[in-house]
Design an enzyme around this catalytic site. Structure first.
Site, short mmCIF file in Angstrom:
data_model
loop_
_atom_site.label_atom_id
_atom_site.label_comp_id
_atom_site.label_asym_id
_atom_site.label_seq_id
_atom_site.Cartn_x
_atom_site.Cartn_y
_atom_site.Cartn_z
N ARG A 66 0.77 -1.24 0.00
CA ARG A 66 0.00 0.00 0.00
C ARG A 66 0.80 1.30 0.00
NH1 ARG A 66 -5.34 -1.12 1.61
NH2 ARG A 66 -5.69 1.02 2.28
N TYR A 67 1.91 1.35 0.74
CA TYR A 67 2.40 2.67 1.10
C TYR A 67 3.75 3.13 0.54
CZ TYR A 67 -1.18 1.82 4.71
OH TYR A 67 -2.33 1.53 5.37
N ARG B 149 19.71 -25.80 7.51
CA ARG B 149 19.33 -24.73 8.43
C ARG B 149 20.36 -23.61 8.53
NH1 ARG B 149 15.09 -26.95 12.37
NH2 ARG B 149 13.91 -28.04 10.77
N HIS B 150 20.95 -23.25 7.45
CA HIS B 150 21.97 -22.20 7.48
C HIS B 150 21.96 -21.50 6.14
CE1 HIS B 150 25.69 -20.08 8.18
NE2 HIS B 150 25.77 -20.60 9.39
N THR C 84 33.38 -15.59 7.73
CA THR C 84 32.28 -16.10 8.53
C THR C 84 30.99 -15.54 7.93
OG1 THR C 84 31.51 -16.37 10.80
CG2 THR C 84 32.21 -14.17 10.16
N SER C 85 29.86 -16.13 8.28
CA SER C 85 28.60 -15.69 7.67
C SER C 85 28.42 -14.19 7.69
CB SER C 85 27.41 -16.30 8.41
OG SER C 85 27.48 -17.70 8.36
N HIS D 162 -1.45 26.18 24.00
CA HIS D 162 -2.50 25.37 24.68
C HIS D 162 -3.67 25.12 23.73
CE1 HIS D 162 -0.72 26.53 28.66
NE2 HIS D 162 -0.50 27.66 28.02
N SER E 221 -16.34 9.53 2.98
CA SER E 221 -16.66 8.37 3.79
C SER E 221 -17.84 7.70 3.13
CB SER E 221 -17.00 8.77 5.23
OG SER E 221 -18.37 9.10 5.33
N ARG F 246 28.84 -11.80 20.03
CA ARG F 246 27.59 -11.74 19.29
C ARG F 246 26.63 -12.84 19.73
NH1 ARG F 246 25.30 -13.59 13.82
NH2 ARG F 246 23.38 -12.39 13.81
N SER G 211 18.89 -11.44 15.10
CA SER G 211 18.64 -11.79 13.70
C SER G 211 17.19 -11.57 13.24
CB SER G 211 19.04 -13.25 13.46
OG SER G 211 18.74 -13.62 12.15
#
Lengths: 480, 480, 480, 480
Positions: free
Chosen positions: D13-14, D79-80, D105-106, D153, D283, D323, D328
């Site tokens: 949408r935005y 799983r990596h 490293t990753s 105010h 509306s 870390r 993540s």
């Protein structure tokens, strides 16, 4: 999956299909149609001649086949989603076209649909929550007697049992469950209230018959599955309810977060671990690691969930008069996120608690190391029983304990606390007597085992019994 | 008041004496002593021979006369507040010295005292809340029929009544009240649980008698005024409870904030005002102003209150194992702040609602201006009843409305919408018929009056009846 | 100390006298007078005949002797603090009475004073921050070569050095310092702007002379110690600045929190500890404990501090037009709290880092245990160098590592990873070669030592040099 | 668009296509490949013989054609995600397979890619921000002289000008721009640092040559488009940076929120409106309404944006040692959301400010009504000039003002303040003199016009000049 633009990770990675569908356009727009059907049918049943049975039937026959493209095209033109869907529905129901949404304001469909979605979503959450409790209860019962080091300040304290520690997680979750039940009572229909909540247009339609208009409100709500309806509203149902919803879900987040952090610490201590998939890679560089990744993920997801109630509070607090639209975009995102996050967290929580690994040998190792220290309170008590001042004995024991502790840290030596105490004449026991006071670490767990049993039997079991049909109804397999 | 260092404005400016006292050192430390008395007495009653009736009586005779200076001096030395107070109590009770705090851990006094304070503070909050509801109910009843412009998007919408609008504030507060009642059920004693919650030392003291140790927990709690006790704990009661407490109070903040913002807008519209003290100065430079300062203050205080639950959530979520001390300093501040803020807000809320001023002439002025616009929905309905398509009529009316609206804004002209509509042949009514459709603005309020009556009679009155002894028990005079 | 009502713990327990005084009534009201003097003097110097040198001198002679009681009495009557203090000042300065606050609005004194307080408070914060950095830099240099286990997922990873780890804390704090310097540039005077910021009254006073009115703004600001003045304002200085102030301080909170949590974990590992006072009592029941209480306290204080920016953001975002008063009560509390919390945190941080204890024997113990695992990456690299596929070797090593890890946990056995690898024919090395690859753990720290040196020399030292006059200027002794 | 499951509304949408793409899988994974290419190329250029030019070229030729399906399948298995993409890249680059990710490293790809995305996203934000400033500057210049009622105010105060009021919005945004520039300086590469930041594996690869390893870090970063690289890191770049990023974006949210709320109030006053599309439906029930929907949407989006920094602060504060992975999932969502929300807000802000409508007749109406009140300060000043006490005159004028104000509200009468003052003998002016003091409302705007000119010329223009190439580069058309 569209890889060209941003995709919500909660959907692509973490949540159940059921929850994703509840917050889909499809579910939303078909539910809008259900609201229009309920309204027309109630109007018909309450004698509004404008609305015929044929019209109602026509509407009923087109609930599922929403023409999304047509509605989207119309919305782009008139910038009003509800009117766009009224238009699209009307195109499919030429006979009923003129009476769709009759007397209603946009929030008739929007609010009631939101409430239906939340109610169903809360049901999914409750089911998952009950399953976590069931898992933890089994685990706690299994390990009710296994002594393990207690920690305060994350420093070794008196032993507790593995089971007893897990009753604390259950207790947190039972509080969450009670607040879910409370929320279920708060979740009422918004009903048929009109533009600013006065039902003015409906009163007009029904020729000033207050009783029938009041009944319309109730009847529509009932058709939509609600036993109760908010007695008064502005244009929308009170945004304060959303705040309570978010808080209730965030409560689950806090409970899960506490558990997850404990799991991560246990994992470092090598005494307890989350299940580990056989082929899972610990890290790209460090193949041997068994990282508590699910618990870490739970921590992060819970952190986000706990951040959401403030948004809902601000929206509730800043609604002006009968309603302002600053609630729209933010609720569109945050209500979905709150439920999706909870879903993701509970899925992980069920997954982890289904098969937690405990390493008794490691647990024993820690207990053995700390045993003499742990005995200090017992020794203190014994000294007091022999008439010594609690204050003085506390001080004497403290000094020797600190010294023995330092020896361990600084010289890598074994714990020689008992020797030190025996050599101090202020202590009314010799070395042998002190040894006798030690006993085994099981003795230091006090009522932990009994508390666990009592708690499971008296508090947890009745709840699991009450919700027994939910148990086993959660798919906790993970996508990533 | 010490003007040399920072002073908490909640105390110096905004809150009731009663609430300030609950969070004072005096109340805390005398309550600690009450906890020690309850423990000793329960130990004695359960047959622990170490603790005699004389000791208990000696302790009882020194509850109020805490030697703060001595305790403070000792704390500076040993860096431990509970042991410092045990020491100071012991100095005054030489006979009981050795058995003060027997078998207990610091959190025995700290947690139980915290819970006692919270329970009492919640009572003050409840009383004030009931009084706000009573005030608003009177106001709503008085103005149940007075038509006033409704607003959505803060744009004129259909009329509602002044009374009806105020039922919405009441509905928010009743939800808060229900959550307070829920919280009262959650607020249990922490009881006598020991260092890590296992009651190990107590079990030792009672020679392994589980039944008596379990009873000790219950009996101490009862003596401290609690019907229930947490069945299991770590070192402290679950920090999750604090999260719920903070959320419950923040709910009141959100309700009050919404009301206060509406009041500030009403004040700009010159249709409703908070009471204004006779000598009050509007501003130093603009003497004529009637600034809604109390509502503005309420807004700010409520904003702060709504910011607190996140802290408690984070603390609950980050407690490691049986307890970590990262909860101490923050709870010391935030629990007091949460209750003090709520107290300040409700004091203002009672004050404002005691005497709100309504300006009927101004209300009418706005209604008159918007009347033709307001009638468009009625006209739309009438067109549909004459067989026109809702969609088409909506569009036709929209176009003329926008044009008429522009004329007002751009040329300062009167509203000529009816003329425009009458001149459009698609509209199936002439000018006279359209005028006839208008009626007076009272007719546009739908069921607002009836809803107000029903709501007050059926929902609000029973609650006020239930808590009738609380009504009138709040001093809402303001210091500044 | 008043023990009958709530006392702010930040003042009674945690903060420096200097910071407490900056947020006192005394400092505030005398600074208000300084603002009035600056205004009158600037008006006089710019030729406004109404204001004479005698009047200015009279005002100057009564800056310090504020009659607090008289002002408080007047405020109670007129509900306006600034006018009350104008009145009290006027009573002491009869000649100048008529020209005090001439042409000004309340925010002239309130805003400028707030900015002066914040500027000075920021100076205290900066000084404390620089001292923490200096302490950490010394510590990092001292331990730059000491190998220690690195952790990712709080699982053992490659070693780093103690010094290197501490450079990360420094890097966080240097970012905070840069944002403080940025904030100092943003902190401008509010100057002499009038009720809604147009300087209309001043322009009137100066007969329409724009140049002199513009100069008045600048001159007053200069007299108050500011080089720059906000070019445009509404009634107050932009509340957005407060948001940036709170964020800058919260940044310090986040940095400190990360450090404190690490300290608490290190303390559990028994490898590093905060200083421990000789007579400090670990706990009432467990005398031997060395609880990391300061780090725990830092954690809690930082948590609260990190919760404050959201309040300031909400206030900035919700100021309507030229100003609304919903900023008043909340800023009164939160600005003070933000600085006091930061002060308390940095005081603790200086205290802890002045004398941290390291236990090399414990550090070695952990390294020894993990050495074979740590070597896996080295072995992996060596295999790749021998032409093996990275993927395949990763998998082989992973399998054996997991098995060896399990053996440790499940059977309490020693690490037999190298034996397992040597026995696998896919690994192109025998047992001896593998042992040769291990070396000592110092070899696994890569560039940690060099990075530490480079970082301290190239990045940290220049900063400490720049602020060298601040070093040693913090009293880090603790009250409790 | 998939309508069966939840879709992120920010995307559907935005937001702008550009921003959506930056956070897509496609951009992420191709950037990972760019990181691997940069690493390999730098290794080759620095003489690492393992890595040949051919390998680098092969890698370069497969940057864009990521095999998403293969990678996803592999990730499900192991799983990596990083290792899965190394695998998929390797399948396409058989020659380079063994050296992809060599020594890394990753987080080498993950962090550097995140930083690249953030840098580009920040560029988009900056461009949009500059365009808002340009729009507001044009608007402010156009209306610099138009008097309008100032509000404090939300009560009528002295007049200001429409242009002057808009300089305040600009000033807020310029502060945001300065913080963006500050952030750009903080955004450094994470570089090539290895598992725990020690570069151990790289040092191994380069045979202990520190200089070349240090250069590798710099060279890789340069190839990725960064002038600077974090001198020290743990496994990831400091999470503290994310906190600063979120705060910088939230600052824009706060600025936009304040503007949007003012717009909504102006819209109620009918003095200023956002552009309104011709066919837009106000509306469903009230066709005539011109709801400030974009400003309301901005309010809600900004509220959400302002809620995000707390999450990032918590993540930074809770990272353990080198870390933990609790960063993540939450960063994956929140970093995208923060930038997408900012994008959506600024798109709306550009859209609204491109064509704001002002109604001078309405503005005049309000000024006329309040003119006598507004003159009170002028009258007060004149009285003081005639030797009257400021205090006394303030009181006299206050009383009459309040009375006149009440007459308006209670009786709907015209403002008779001047008559009342003239009739009071303490006032040293007659009716005619008082009228003379009034003048026209332009006279009450003080230096508003001049301030606006000075501010635009001296402060805003130089910034617009600096970023002139960005102006006009934003597509602010809205989807819904």
């Amino acid at each position: 999956m569209n890889r060209d633009v941003y995709q919500e990770p909660l959907v692509s990675r973490y949540t159940s299909r059921e929850m994703q569908e509840l917050f889909s356009e499809k579910f939303k727009f078909t539910t809008w149609r259900r609201c229009w059907v309920a309204l027309a049918e109630a109007q018909h049943e309450l004698g509004l001649s404008l609305v015929t049975r044929e019209m109602v039937d026509e509407l009923k026959s087109h609930i599922e086949d929403v023409d999304f493209e047509l509605a989207a095209k119309k919305e782009k033109e008139i910038r009003h989603d509800v009117m766009a869907h009224v238009y699209a529905y009307g195109k499919q129901c030429p006979r009923a076209e003129a009476i769709i949404h009759l007397g209603a304001t946009s929030q008739f469909v929007v609010c009631n649909t939101d409430l239906i979605i939340q109610k169903k979503a809360l049901g999914l959450v409750k089911t998952a929550l009950v399953n976590v409790i069931a898992n933890l209860a089994s685990f706690a019962r299994k390990y009710k007697e296994m002594a393990t080091l207690g920690f305060t300040h994350y420093q070794p304290a008196q032993p507790t049992t593995v089971g007893k520690r897990n009753t604390l997680y259950i207790q947190d979750l039972l509080m969450d469950l009670e607040y879910i039940e409370m929320l279920e009572k708060q979740l009422k229909a918004r009903g048929a209230k009109g533009t600013v909540g006065t039902q003015a247009t409906f009163l007009e339609l029904f020729g000033g018959d207050h009783a029938r208009v009041r009944e319309l409100d109730r009847l529509v709500s009932k058709k939509l599955g609600f036993d109760t309806v908010f007695p008064v509203t502005g244009q929308t149902y009170p945004r304060k309810l959303d705040m309570k919803t978010a808080e209730t879900l965030a409560g689950i987040g806090a409970s899960a977060h506490k558990f997850a952090v404990d799991m991560r610490l246990l994992s470092n201590l090598k005494v307890q671990e989350e299940p580990f998939a056989k082929k899972q890679v610990g890290s790209s560089a460090m193949a041997y690691k068994r990282n508590p990744m699910r618990s870490e993920r739970m921590t992060g997801l819970a952190r986000k969930l706990m951040g959401l109630p403030a948004n809902f509070a601000a929206t509730a607090a800043n609604q002006w008069f009968e309603r302002t639209l600053d609630d729209s975009a933010i609720r569109r995102m945050d209500m979905a996120q709150a439920f999706l996050l909870t879903d993701a967290i509970l899925k992980l929580y069920v997954n982890i608690t289904s098969d937690m690994v405990v390493y008794p040998k490691q647990i024993e190792k820690y207990l053995r190391t700390e045993l003499p220290f742990m005995a200090t309170e017992k020794i203190l008590m014994a000294c007091v029983e022999r008439g010594k001042s609690r204050q003085e004995m506390h001080e004497v024991i403290r000094e020797h304990s600190v010294a023995a502790g330092l020896a361990v840290k600084e010289e890598g030596r074994d714990n020689d606390l008992l020797d030190r105490l025996a050599a101090d004449e202020r202590i009314p026991f010799d070395r042998e007597e002190l040894s006798g006071l030690l006993g085994n670490y099981q003795e230091f767990t006090g009522r932990a085992t009994e508390q666990t049993e009592e708690y499971l039997d008296e508090v947890v079991q009745p709840v699991l019994e009450k919700y027994r049909e939910m148990i086993g109804q959660v798919d906790s397999s993970l996508k990533v």
